[in-house]
Design a protein around this motif. Structure first.
Motif, PDB file in Angstrom:
ATOM      1  N   GLU A   1      22.021  37.665  63.193  1.00 15.45           N
ATOM      2  CA  GLU A   1      21.493  37.400  61.851  1.00 15.45           C
ATOM      3  C   GLU A   1      21.814  35.949  61.490  1.00 15.45           C
ATOM      4  OE1 GLU A   1      20.110  39.515  59.406  1.00 15.45           O
ATOM      5  OE2 GLU A   1      19.946  41.235  60.759  1.00 15.45           O
TER       6      GLU A   1
ATOM      7  N   PRO B   1      22.122  33.427  58.560  1.00 17.39           N
ATOM      8  CA  PRO B   1      22.161  33.299  57.095  1.00 17.39           C
ATOM      9  C   PRO B   1      21.718  31.905  56.655  1.00 17.39           C
ATOM     10  CG  PRO B   1      24.371  33.064  57.990  1.00 17.39           C
ATOM     11  CD  PRO B   1      23.455  33.288  59.165  1.00 17.39           C
ATOM     12  N   LEU B   2      20.796  31.870  55.698  1.00 18.51           N
ATOM     13  CA  LEU B   2      20.302  30.598  55.182  1.00 18.51           C
ATOM     14  C   LEU B   2      20.393  30.585  53.666  1.00 18.51           C
ATOM     15  CD1 LEU B   2      17.028  29.998  57.257  1.00 18.51           C
ATOM     16  CD2 LEU B   2      19.306  29.067  57.682  1.00 18.51           C
ATOM     17  N   ARG B   3      20.699  29.424  53.116  1.00 15.69           N
ATOM     18  CA  ARG B   3      20.642  29.237  51.668  1.00 15.69           C
ATOM     19  C   ARG B   3      19.188  28.986  51.290  1.00 15.69           C
ATOM     20  NH1 ARG B   3      24.474  30.786  48.396  1.00 15.69           N
ATOM     21  NH2 ARG B   3      24.339  28.986  46.993  1.00 15.69           N
ATOM     22  N   ARG B   4      18.679  29.805  50.359  1.00 15.35           N
ATOM     23  CA  ARG B   4      17.285  29.689  49.963  1.00 15.35           C
ATOM     24  C   ARG B   4      17.202  29.511  48.454  1.00 15.35           C
ATOM     25  NH1 ARG B   4      14.534  28.214  54.084  1.00 15.35           N
ATOM     26  NH2 ARG B   4      12.643  29.466  53.834  1.00 15.35           N
TER      27      ARG B   4
ATOM     28  N   GLN C   1      20.192  29.229  43.974  1.00 16.58           N
ATOM     29  CA  GLN C   1      20.248  29.465  45.411  1.00 16.58           C
ATOM     30  C   GLN C   1      21.003  30.748  45.731  1.00 16.58           C
ATOM     31  OE1 GLN C   1      21.716  25.999  47.539  1.00 16.58           O
ATOM     32  NE2 GLN C   1      19.616  25.277  47.778  1.00 16.58           N
ATOM     33  N   GLY C   2      20.643  31.345  46.843  1.00 16.40           N
ATOM     34  CA  GLY C   2      21.324  32.537  47.327  1.00 16.40           C
ATOM     35  C   GLY C   2      21.156  32.640  48.833  1.00 16.40           C
ATOM     36  N   TRP C   3      21.915  33.561  49.428  1.00 11.68           N
ATOM     37  CA  TRP C   3      21.866  33.742  50.879  1.00 11.68           C
ATOM     38  C   TRP C   3      20.775  34.737  51.261  1.00 11.68           C
ATOM     39  CZ3 TRP C   3      24.302  30.538  54.009  1.00 11.68           C
ATOM     40  CH2 TRP C   3      25.459  29.900  53.568  1.00 11.68           C
ATOM     41  N   LYS C   4      20.019  34.397  52.283  1.00 18.02           N
ATOM     42  CA  LYS C   4      19.102  35.336  52.925  1.00 18.02           C
ATOM     43  C   LYS C   4      19.383  35.321  54.423  1.00 18.02           C
ATOM     44  CE  LYS C   4      14.714  35.588  52.277  1.00 18.02           C
ATOM     45  NZ  LYS C   4      13.299  35.165  52.127  1.00 18.02           N
ATOM     46  N   SER C   5      19.442  36.510  55.015  1.00 14.20           N
ATOM     47  CA  SER C   5      19.679  36.610  56.453  1.00 14.20           C
ATOM     48  C   SER C   5      18.386  36.928  57.181  1.00 14.20           C
ATOM     49  CB  SER C   5      20.730  37.690  56.753  1.00 14.20           C
ATOM     50  OG  SER C   5      22.009  37.269  56.361  1.00 14.20           O
TER      51      SER C   5
ATOM     52  N   ALA D   1      16.112  35.577  47.004  1.00 15.57           N
ATOM     53  CA  ALA D   1      17.562  35.782  46.930  1.00 15.57           C
ATOM     54  C   ALA D   1      17.958  35.778  45.453  1.00 15.57           C
ATOM     55  CB  ALA D   1      18.292  34.705  47.723  1.00 15.57           C
TER      56      ALA D   1
END
Length: 306
Positions: A110, A112-115, A123-127, A237
């Motif tokens: 997985e 994880p990216l900051r989007r 901003q939030g994390w999306k995997s 996110a």
């Protein structure tokens, strides 16, 4: 005096002779430092499948520990790039001289990216599930990246039926009246005005692309961005009210059957630099108990098939 331990793979006879396509290990836990263009190197927890072929018909088996130790070196001493992946594969083959002439590694993790949100820029994390596959066969290095992108799809048929119900409700209530702009405006903002809404569902695009054998770096971010930009409605996110409203607008302006989504991405990848591509679209229906599915491939004779 040092005791020499037996090596059954080298000394014992096979119970039955014959070649094997792949032999190795699956689901090896493997922390990796992953490098990709536009991203800081990031530690991911991968599951690795590692294989060599067994071309020696008489050999009892392969040396699985040699595969494991090559992967451990990648995990502890290197960063995952196309070059280091090829080094691992070359090590698999060189450590099995006389037994194997092909190798394969599949790494699943997985990412994880900051989007950023659509309007508020929160901003939030999306995997993103990613699979990197490297193969050396016939002396040729092949490299593949697979990716899942989750998005929202709103049914065009449902949207048309909802619009018809709204028109009917308007006619039933106002057909014998002369209306002002303010009256219509107020009615459109009421629950009486919007008597139906189209159904949408969470959807997933399964993407596979083949990279050039001389690729110097991965570029997962560009691949994700291009797919999400083409589909227009990726899941979010961090979401404030203005982001939710914008998401609703994007869904309304980008109505999609699974066929529409597949054709959008097919056109995108036809214009890309990838050697080959595979697309599977999954719309997990909210109306039906089954899914709507579409496939598309480049159509090369020795490429991806469906």
């Amino acid at each position: 005096m040092q005791t020499i331990m037996p090596d059954i793979a080298d000394t014992a006879e096979a119970l039955q002779t014959g070649t094997l396509n792949w032999v190795g290990m699956g689901n090896i836990e493997l922390p990796l430092l992953f490098a990709s263009k536009g991203l800081n190197d990031i530690t991911v927890t991968a599951k690795a499948d590692a294989f060599v072929n067994l071309q020696n018909e008489q050999a009892k088996g392969i040396h699985m520990s040699r595969l494991f130790l090559a992967l451990d070196t990648l995990s502890c001493e290197q960063t995952l790039t196309p070059q280091t992946l090829k080094q691992v594969l070359d090590s698999f083959v060189s450590s099995h001289q006389g037994l194997s002439n092909a190798a394969k590694v599949v790494l699943t993790f997985e990412l994880p990216l900051r989007r950023s949100s659509l309007l508020s820029q929160k901003q939030g994390w999306k995997s993103y599930p990613v699979t990197v596959t490297g193969t050396v066969q016939g002396g040729q290095f092949q490299l593949e990246v697979a990716l899942d992108v989750t998005y929202s799809s709103t049914c065009p048929c449902s949207a048309a039926l909802a619009r018809q119900l709204i028109q009917q409700a308007f006619s039933e209530q106002f057909s014998k009246q002369s209306l002002s702009f303010d009256q219509v405006h107020q009615w459109l903002g009421s629950t009486e005005g919007i008597v139906a809404t189209p159904h949408s569902q969470r959807s997933i695009a399964n993407i596979k692309v083949k990279l050039a054998s001389d690729s110097q770096e991965f570029d997962i971010l560009a691949l994700i961005n291009s797919v999400e930009h083409e589909l227009k409605t990726p899941v979010q996110a961090a979401v404030k009210r203005e982001d939710e409203q914008e998401f609703a607008r994007l869904n309304g302006q980008n109505l999609m059957f699974c066929e529409d989504a597949a054709r959008k991405l097919k056109a995108l990848f036809e214009a890309s630099h990838y050697l080959d591509y595979y697309i599977k679209i999954n719309h997990y229906e909210s109306l039906h108990a089954h899914d709507a599915v579409a496939y598309a491939v480049k159509g090369l004779s020795h490429g991806y098939q469906v």
